[in-house]
Design a protein around this motif. Sequence first.
Motif, short mmCIF file in Angstrom:
data_model
loop_
_atom_site.label_atom_id
_atom_site.label_comp_id
_atom_site.label_asym_id
_atom_site.label_seq_id
_atom_site.Cartn_x
_atom_site.Cartn_y
_atom_site.Cartn_z
N ALA A 77 0.83 -1.21 0.00
CA ALA A 77 0.00 0.00 0.00
C ALA A 77 0.86 1.26 0.00
CB ALA A 77 -0.95 0.00 1.20
N VAL A 78 1.97 1.21 0.71
CA VAL A 78 2.87 2.37 0.73
C VAL A 78 3.47 2.58 -0.66
CG1 VAL A 78 5.11 3.19 1.63
CG2 VAL A 78 3.39 2.27 3.20
N ARG A 79 3.84 1.51 -1.32
CA ARG A 79 4.46 1.62 -2.65
C ARG A 79 3.46 2.01 -3.73
NH1 ARG A 79 6.56 -3.31 -1.19
NH2 ARG A 79 5.35 -4.35 -2.78
N LYS A 80 2.27 1.43 -3.69
CA LYS A 80 1.37 1.57 -4.84
C LYS A 80 -0.05 1.97 -4.47
CE LYS A 80 3.84 -1.98 -7.40
NZ LYS A 80 3.77 -3.26 -8.07
N GLY A 81 -0.35 2.08 -3.21
CA GLY A 81 -1.73 2.27 -2.80
C GLY A 81 -2.12 3.73 -2.61
N THR A 82 -3.38 3.91 -2.38
CA THR A 82 -3.93 5.22 -2.08
C THR A 82 -3.75 5.50 -0.58
OG1 THR A 82 -6.12 4.35 -1.53
CG2 THR A 82 -5.70 4.91 -3.86
N ARG A 83 -3.97 6.73 -0.21
CA ARG A 83 -3.89 7.07 1.21
C ARG A 83 -4.92 6.26 2.00
NH1 ARG A 83 -5.12 9.71 5.61
NH2 ARG A 83 -3.63 11.02 6.70
N GLU A 84 -6.09 6.06 1.44
CA GLU A 84 -7.13 5.27 2.11
C GLU A 84 -6.66 3.83 2.33
OE1 GLU A 84 -11.48 3.56 0.94
OE2 GLU A 84 -11.20 5.73 0.65
N GLN A 85 -6.02 3.23 1.34
CA GLN A 85 -5.49 1.88 1.49
C GLN A 85 -4.37 1.83 2.53
OE1 GLN A 85 -4.59 1.50 -2.67
NE2 GLN A 85 -6.30 0.08 -3.03
N GLN A 86 -3.52 2.85 2.52
CA GLN A 86 -2.44 2.92 3.51
C GLN A 86 -3.01 3.02 4.92
OE1 GLN A 86 -0.28 6.31 2.06
NE2 GLN A 86 0.56 5.17 0.32
N HIS A 92 -5.89 2.01 5.98
CA HIS A 92 -6.47 0.70 6.30
C HIS A 92 -5.40 -0.28 6.78
CE1 HIS A 92 -9.33 -2.69 5.73
NE2 HIS A 92 -8.23 -3.33 5.39
N GLU A 93 -4.30 -0.35 6.04
CA GLU A 93 -3.25 -1.31 6.38
C GLU A 93 -2.51 -0.93 7.65
OE1 GLU A 93 -3.32 -4.14 5.12
OE2 GLU A 93 -4.57 -3.70 3.39
N PHE A 94 -2.31 0.36 7.90
CA PHE A 94 -1.72 0.77 9.18
C PHE A 94 -2.59 0.28 10.34
CE2 PHE A 94 1.13 3.82 7.07
CZ PHE A 94 2.26 3.72 7.87
N GLY A 95 -3.89 0.41 10.18
CA GLY A 95 -4.81 -0.06 11.22
C GLY A 95 -4.69 -1.55 11.44
N ASP A 96 -4.60 -2.32 10.35
CA ASP A 96 -4.48 -3.77 10.46
C ASP A 96 -3.18 -4.16 11.17
OD1 ASP A 96 -6.89 -4.11 9.19
OD2 ASP A 96 -6.03 -4.81 7.29
N VAL A 97 -2.08 -3.51 10.81
CA VAL A 97 -0.79 -3.82 11.44
C VAL A 97 -0.85 -3.50 12.93
CG1 VAL A 97 1.65 -3.14 11.57
CG2 VAL A 97 0.60 -3.62 9.35
N LEU A 98 -1.40 -2.35 13.26
CA LEU A 98 -1.50 -1.96 14.67
C LEU A 98 -2.37 -2.95 15.45
CD1 LEU A 98 -0.74 0.04 16.85
CD2 LEU A 98 -2.67 1.45 16.12
N ALA A 99 -3.47 -3.39 14.85
CA ALA A 99 -4.36 -4.34 15.52
C ALA A 99 -3.65 -5.66 15.79
CB ALA A 99 -5.62 -4.57 14.67
N TRP A 100 -2.95 -6.20 14.80
CA TRP A 100 -2.26 -7.48 14.99
C TRP A 100 -1.08 -7.33 15.94
CZ3 TRP A 100 -4.16 -12.04 14.27
CH2 TRP A 100 -5.21 -12.21 13.36
N LEU A 101 -0.40 -6.20 15.92
CA LEU A 101 0.68 -5.96 16.87
C LEU A 101 0.14 -5.94 18.30
CD1 LEU A 101 3.70 -5.31 17.30
CD2 LEU A 101 3.04 -2.89 17.18
#
Length: 83
Positions: free
Chosen positions: A40-49, A51-60
């Motif tokens: 998402a950082v390489r190719k995604g939109t801010r919205e996708q980024q 979303h993925e930051f939230g997922d990483v934080l949740a699993w962490l």
Amino acid sequence: MELAEVQDLMERLYGEGDRARGIPSTVAWLCEELGELAQAVRKGTREQQLHEFGDVLAWLASLANQLDIDLDEAIARYVTDPP
């Protein structure tokens, strides 16, 4: 939201299921989410980024809960003695 609140939320929502799944599976999910964040950082939109930051934080937070690690305590060294 504070880190402790994130951990509490993840515990309430997913704690029982995540513990049943186990630490190795939680680590695998966290790694998968990190990969999705990298994409998402390489190719995604801010919205996708976002979303993925939230997922990483949740699993962490879930992994920290399973290991009885307080994320506020873990990050404290960056305040008192940054590497």
